[in-house]
Design a protein around this motif. Structure first.
Motif, PDB file in Angstrom:
ATOM      1  N   PRO A 110       0.849  -1.272   0.047  1.00 45.15           N
ATOM      2  CA  PRO A 110       0.016  -0.067   0.070  1.00 45.15           C
ATOM      3  C   PRO A 110       0.882   1.234  -0.016  1.00 45.15           C
ATOM      4  CG  PRO A 110      -0.078  -0.929   2.080  1.00 45.15           C
ATOM      5  CD  PRO A 110       0.680  -2.143   1.406  1.00 45.15           C
ATOM      6  N   ALA A 111       2.156   0.997   0.333  1.00 42.06           N
ATOM      7  CA  ALA A 111       2.940   2.075   0.348  1.00 42.06           C
ATOM      8  C   ALA A 111       3.422   2.852  -0.951  1.00 42.06           C
ATOM      9  CB  ALA A 111       4.291   1.967   1.230  1.00 42.06           C
ATOM     10  N   ILE A 112       3.226   2.134  -2.190  1.00 39.18           N
ATOM     11  CA  ILE A 112       3.450   2.671  -3.573  1.00 39.18           C
ATOM     12  C   ILE A 112       2.706   3.736  -3.803  1.00 39.18           C
ATOM     13  CG2 ILE A 112       3.185   2.021  -5.988  1.00 39.18           C
ATOM     14  CD1 ILE A 112       3.926  -0.899  -4.959  1.00 39.18           C
ATOM     15  N   GLY A 113       1.317   3.856  -3.204  1.00 33.90           N
ATOM     16  CA  GLY A 113       0.271   4.992  -3.624  1.00 33.90           C
ATOM     17  C   GLY A 113       0.576   6.137  -2.621  1.00 33.90           C
ATOM     18  N   ILE A 114       1.490   6.258  -2.109  1.00 38.75           N
ATOM     19  CA  ILE A 114       1.624   7.454  -0.936  1.00 38.75           C
ATOM     20  C   ILE A 114       2.012   8.578  -1.806  1.00 38.75           C
ATOM     21  CG2 ILE A 114       3.168   8.440   0.843  1.00 38.75           C
ATOM     22  CD1 ILE A 114       3.141   5.529   2.139  1.00 38.75           C
ATOM     23  N   ASN A 115       1.409   9.852  -1.574  1.00 40.23           N
ATOM     24  CA  ASN A 115       1.628  11.163  -2.233  1.00 40.23           C
ATOM     25  C   ASN A 115       2.799  11.846  -1.389  1.00 40.23           C
ATOM     26  OD1 ASN A 115       2.047  13.474  -3.650  1.00 40.23           O
ATOM     27  ND2 ASN A 115       0.183  14.139  -3.037  1.00 40.23           N
ATOM     28  N   PRO A 116       4.114  11.946  -1.612  1.00 43.16           N
ATOM     29  CA  PRO A 116       4.877  12.624  -0.769  1.00 43.16           C
ATOM     30  C   PRO A 116       4.860  14.243  -0.978  1.00 43.16           C
ATOM     31  CG  PRO A 116       6.120  11.743  -2.813  1.00 43.16           C
ATOM     32  CD  PRO A 116       4.636  11.388  -2.727  1.00 43.16           C
ATOM     33  N   ILE A 117       4.470  14.610  -2.241  1.00 45.24           N
ATOM     34  CA  ILE A 117       4.411  16.166  -2.688  1.00 45.24           C
ATOM     35  C   ILE A 117       3.190  16.726  -1.978  1.00 45.24           C
ATOM     36  CG2 ILE A 117       4.636  17.872  -4.298  1.00 45.24           C
ATOM     37  CD1 ILE A 117       6.999  15.705  -3.906  1.00 45.24           C
ATOM     38  N   ILE A 118       3.438  17.444  -0.772  1.00 46.59           N
ATOM     39  CA  ILE A 118       2.299  18.044   0.076  1.00 46.59           C
ATOM     40  C   ILE A 118       2.547  19.722  -0.040  1.00 46.59           C
ATOM     41  CG2 ILE A 118       1.230  18.257   2.059  1.00 46.59           C
ATOM     42  CD1 ILE A 118       0.794  15.557   0.899  1.00 46.59           C
ATOM     43  N   ASP A 119       3.730  20.104   0.290  1.00 47.51           N
ATOM     44  CA  ASP A 119       3.927  21.456   0.275  1.00 47.51           C
ATOM     45  C   ASP A 119       4.015  22.073  -1.099  1.00 47.51           C
ATOM     46  OD1 ASP A 119       4.379  21.030   3.005  1.00 47.51           O
ATOM     47  OD2 ASP A 119       6.852  20.750   2.792  1.00 47.51           O
ATOM     48  N   GLY A 120       4.483  21.455  -2.126  1.00 48.73           N
ATOM     49  CA  GLY A 120       4.542  21.846  -3.446  1.00 48.73           C
ATOM     50  C   GLY A 120       5.667  22.822  -3.738  1.00 48.73           C
ATOM     51  N   LYS A 121       6.715  23.027  -2.716  1.00 49.03           N
ATOM     52  CA  LYS A 121       7.613  23.998  -3.020  1.00 49.03           C
ATOM     53  C   LYS A 121       8.523  23.761  -4.343  1.00 49.03           C
ATOM     54  CE  LYS A 121       7.994  25.301   1.815  1.00 49.03           C
ATOM     55  NZ  LYS A 121       8.928  25.357   3.011  1.00 49.03           N
ATOM     56  N   VAL A 122       8.849  24.768  -4.795  1.00 50.75           N
ATOM     57  CA  VAL A 122       9.932  24.613  -6.147  1.00 50.75           C
ATOM     58  C   VAL A 122      11.229  24.190  -5.574  1.00 50.75           C
ATOM     59  CG1 VAL A 122      10.854  25.781  -8.113  1.00 50.75           C
ATOM     60  CG2 VAL A 122       8.397  26.136  -7.632  1.00 50.75           C
TER      61      VAL A 122
END
Length: 381
Positions: free
Chosen positions: A152-164
């Motif tokens: 189930p870890a494959i679907g984790i979204n690590p991009i939350i802050d979205g900082k460039v």
């Protein structure tokens, strides 16, 4: 002994069901009863034997009630047994970020919502990306060990802050001159010259020994890195590490400035050796502290910060932006490309397995270069 619907005895664990099909049971390595099904007794017997054989080939190191903490200990000691000590420490630091929210949970309780909620609590996108890579590997092994059906870890979204992502810090030609001028006569000057003139990792520079320096042929042989391991607070621990890949073993030609500074460093080091005994096992280091001890990356970072702070104190008109030791490697690669070095040659010098890695990670473009290059096409339009 099972029986057919008409009372005929069958093999051990084999039964005929009410609809006429057959069921064969067996006990898996976790003590759980399992079943296989087929239309004929011959087919179900074959399936039963195959499952028993497959089950017996496995190693019983886990159980279905295992928590993530328990599985992590198996993973780090069995699956990562041959990893370097420094790599294991990195894994431990990353895993500790997940331990409080996930470590106590049973692996079978994991789903994407549970995992994503825990990852949202982490401090940055980088931390989430690093921890996702770790957890995906940990749970992949759990899938292979039949603890989980899927990861189930494959679907984790690590991009939350979205900082460039910020541009890598590279030195301009003027900044290189300022840095070298303000470090002359000190321990850092020859290190700066070697870093800017070879593109070596700082760990490789600190791991240089005099047998790696071929003055006659003007070649540096890169064969190891010096790694610092935090000890008990009293004595620093150092280890030589071999390169992880064949690309790590390579030779770098010395330009004149690098050659000359290493000649000076040899004389300087001989003088230190007459006053201070080296640490056992590190007698042949090219670069040491003033007391003939090994130097680690944190020492280099502190020294760079000290020099940059001094530059800024003495020059109030123009701020000198701080840089990391790795910024020297980025600067070297950028200079090489700007001076026309073939990318494939640079790949070899930087010890990369692929040209794509060289171009993506280490080749940057200075703003002044953009202007110069645009001037070259002024007559095209």
């Amino acid at each position: 002994m099972g029986k057919t619907n008409k009372g005929k005895e069958l093999g051990t664990g084999i039964y005929q069901r009410a609809n006429g099909t057959y069921e064969a049971r067996y006990i898996d390595r976790f003590g759980k009863q399992r079943s296989v099904y087929a239309k004929t007794i011959t087919e179900v017997g074959k399936k039963q034997r195959e499952k028993i054989f497959e089950n017996e080939k496995q190693i019983d190191v886990i159980d279905t009630k295992m928590t993530l903490d328990e599985w992590y200990e198996k993973w780090i000691t069995v699956c990562k047994k041959h990893c370097r000590t420094t790599t294991k420490r990195t894994y431990e630091i990353q895993y500790n970020s997940l331990r409080e929210n996930l470590g106590w949970r049973k692996l079978t309780s994991f789903n994407l919502i549970v995992l994503q909620d825990a990852f949202n609590e982490l401090g940055s996108d980088k931390s989430r990306s690093d921890c996702k890579a770790l957890l995906v590997d940990i749970l992949n092994r759990a899938v292979e060990a039949d603890l989980l059906i899927k990861n189930p870890a494959i679907g984790i979204n690590p991009i939350i802050d979205g900082k460039v992502k910020s541009e890598k810090r590279i030195l301009s030609r003027e900044e290189m001159e300022i840095l070298l001028e303000n470090s002359k006569g000190g321990m850092m000057y020859p290190i700066f010259v070697v870093a800017l003139g070879t593109g070596m990792h700082i760990g490789e520079i600190m791991g240089l020994t005099w047998d790696c320096i071929d003055f006659d042929n003007r070649i540096i042989i890169v064969k190891q890195t010096l790694t610092y391991l935090p000890g008990d607070g009293h004595t620093a621990q150092y280890e030589f590490h071999q390169p992880k890949t064949n690309a790590g073993f390579h030779k770098i030609p010395m330009i004149k400035k690098v050659h000359d500074v290493l000649i000076y460093q040899r004389t300087y080091h001989k003088d230190i050796a007459t006053r201070f005994s080296p640490r056992e096992g590190f007698e042949n280091l090219v670069f040491t502290s003033k007391t003939n001890n090994p130097i680690n990356a944190a020492n280099i970072k502190d020294s760079i910060n000290y020099i940059v702070d001094r530059i800024n104190r003495e020059n109030l008109e123009q701020f000198f932006e701080h840089l990391t030791p790795h910024g020297l490697r980025h600067t070297f690669a950028t200079n090489c490309i700007e001076k026309g070095m073939e990318p494939k040659t640079l790949q070899k010098i930087l010890e990369h397995n692929s040209l794509q890695m060289t171009m993506d990670l280490y080749c940057h473009v200075r703003e002044s270069t953009l202007t110069d290059e645009m001037e070259r096409i002024v007559n095209f339009i």
